[in-house]
Design an enzyme around this catalytic site. Structure first.
Site, short mmCIF file in Angstrom:
data_model
loop_
_atom_site.label_atom_id
_atom_site.label_comp_id
_atom_site.label_asym_id
_atom_site.label_seq_id
_atom_site.Cartn_x
_atom_site.Cartn_y
_atom_site.Cartn_z
N HIS A 1 -10.64 -0.70 4.18
CA HIS A 1 -9.20 -0.31 3.58
C HIS A 1 -10.00 0.01 2.02
O HIS A 1 -9.81 -0.61 0.80
CB HIS A 1 -8.34 -1.67 3.28
CG HIS A 1 -7.15 -1.41 2.65
ND1 HIS A 1 -6.57 -0.38 2.07
CD2 HIS A 1 -5.89 -2.30 2.69
CE1 HIS A 1 -5.20 -0.59 1.71
NE2 HIS A 1 -5.04 -1.58 2.33
N THR B 1 0.88 -1.20 -0.02
CA THR B 1 0.01 -0.01 0.04
C THR B 1 0.95 1.31 0.08
O THR B 1 0.58 2.18 -0.75
CB THR B 1 -0.89 0.13 1.31
OG1 THR B 1 -1.68 -1.17 1.03
CG2 THR B 1 -1.98 1.14 1.17
N LYS C 1 5.58 10.23 21.66
CA LYS C 1 5.73 11.33 22.81
C LYS C 1 4.44 11.43 23.22
O LYS C 1 4.14 12.37 24.08
CB LYS C 1 6.43 12.67 22.34
CG LYS C 1 7.70 12.41 21.58
CD LYS C 1 8.47 13.62 21.39
CE LYS C 1 9.81 13.58 20.63
NZ LYS C 1 10.30 14.96 20.23
C1 NCD Z 1 -3.84 -5.96 3.72
C2 NCD Z 1 -3.90 -4.87 4.86
O1 NCD Z 1 -2.72 -4.30 5.25
O2 NCD Z 1 -5.22 -4.80 5.10
N1 NCD Z 1 -2.72 -5.83 2.76
C3 NCD Z 1 -2.66 -4.86 1.65
O3 NCD Z 1 -2.81 -3.60 2.31
N2 NCD Z 1 -2.61 -4.88 0.63
C4 NCD Z 1 -4.07 -7.31 3.96
C5 NCD Z 1 -3.45 -8.15 5.34
O4 NCD Z 1 -2.64 -7.35 6.00
O5 NCD Z 1 -3.72 -9.12 5.69
#
Ligand code: NCD
Length: 307
Positions: free
Chosen positions: A136, A59, A87
């Site tokens: 996400h 990401t 902090k």
């Molecule tokens: C994931 C996340 O961070 O939510 N990965 C991502 O962003 N491609 C999935 C995960 O951590 O399992």
């Protein structure tokens, strides 16, 4: 329409179908431009800050690549302990500070709702790159882009979301985006890791067909797309419970014989044991193409939000 309906990207249910069309079309033009080796400069002079208070590979790097590919520049914090948050500084104050340095802020944070807090603190665009076990939303757009590219359409597909549906933020957002299409969703998880009720109810309210099961075999036989997820160890209070569930579903070349020959296998990555490496060279194994799609999709988001 050349703008998104909101200043920020916080949750998957904010995307109108107009937003999704705009983002996916723009992403396709960027993908073609990148493939042709074109240099782009739409965001020259602009600065993106990426603040990651949880681990990330894809990401963060794909957001940063996207910004650089558009001619912009990047400020990056990848470890919370290197900021004044360690902090005792509030997220609000950190964001008020960073807004003085950057034109947009990408935030990953362990608390559900953190991106909303950040967005309220600044008039600059905030992009939620994962808020704990919440959402996400930018991942769901690259997942949608991948499904459409791999299968040629979204409407009419049967899509299985498999694994830790309780804590997995990618599947919360993806289920929300997919229910704007005419899809059948199969939610495959152990009973202890079922999809949160509000996500299921939101999808059903939109008219999507949603079924829940713990049987991966029967879901595989019906699916056009199988979206595997990692059991989210960091969200478990009890390590013994994680150990009990961690290998609940493992997709192998052998188990995939039950699937349609045209099946697309996806995973937001990182994988642990959910997909055996003997699946990787099957034509439908799309997870590394999926992670690469993060670049043009995030280019589209940044260009539409910042310019
Ligand atoms: C994931 C996340 O961070 O939510 N990965 C991502 O962003 N491609 C999935 C995960 O951590 O399992």
């Amino acid at each position: 329409m050349t703008r998104l309906s909101k200043k920020d990207v916080l949750r998957a249910d904010q995307f109108t179908s107009g937003d999704m069309d705009l983002i996916l079309e723009r992403a396709a033009t960027y993908e073609a431009a990148l493939a042709a080796g074109k240099e782009l400069d739409e965001l020259r002079g602009k600065i993106l800050a990426t603040l990651f208070f949880e681990p990330s590979t894809r990401t963060r790097l794909s957001f940063e690549t996207a910004m650089l590919r558009l001619g912009g520049r990047v400020l990056s914090v990848s470890e919370a302990k290197s900021t004044s948050a360690s902090k005792g500084e509030s997220l609000h104050d950190t964001i008020k500070t960073v807004e003085g340095y950057a034109d947009a802020i990408v935030l990953r944070h362990p608390e559900v709702g953190a991106a909303e807090v950040a967005a309220r603190a600044t008039a600059k665009p905030v992009l939620n790159a994962g808020d704990g076990a919440g959402e996400h939303p930018t991942q769901s757009l690259l997942d949608l882009y991948t499904i459409r590219k791999e299968q040629g359409r979204v409407d009419g597909l049967t899509i299985s979301l498999v694994g830790d549906l309780k804590h997995g933020r990618t599947v919360h957002s993806l289920a929300t985006v997919l229910c704007q299409f005419s899809v059948s969703l199969l939610l495959v998880s152990p009973p202890a890791l079922r999809m949160p009720r509000e996500v299921v109810e939101r999808a059903q309210a939109k008219g999507a067909s949603v079924r829940e099961t713990d049987d991966l075999g029967s879901a595989l036989a019906q699916s056009d797309v199988v979206y595997m997820t990692r059991i989210q160890r960091e969200r478990f209070a009890d390590p013994a419970e994680y150990d009990r569930l961690k290998d609940a579903y493992v997709l192998t070349r052998a188990t995939l014989r039950k699937a349609k020959p045209s099946v697309t296998v996806m995973h937001p990555l990182p994988r642990v044991n959910e997909i055996s490496t003997d699946v990787d060279d099957l034509p439908g194994a799309a997870y590394f193409r999926q992670s690469a799609n993060g670049v043009p999709v995030r280019m589209a988001l940044l260009a539409l939000l910042i310019s």
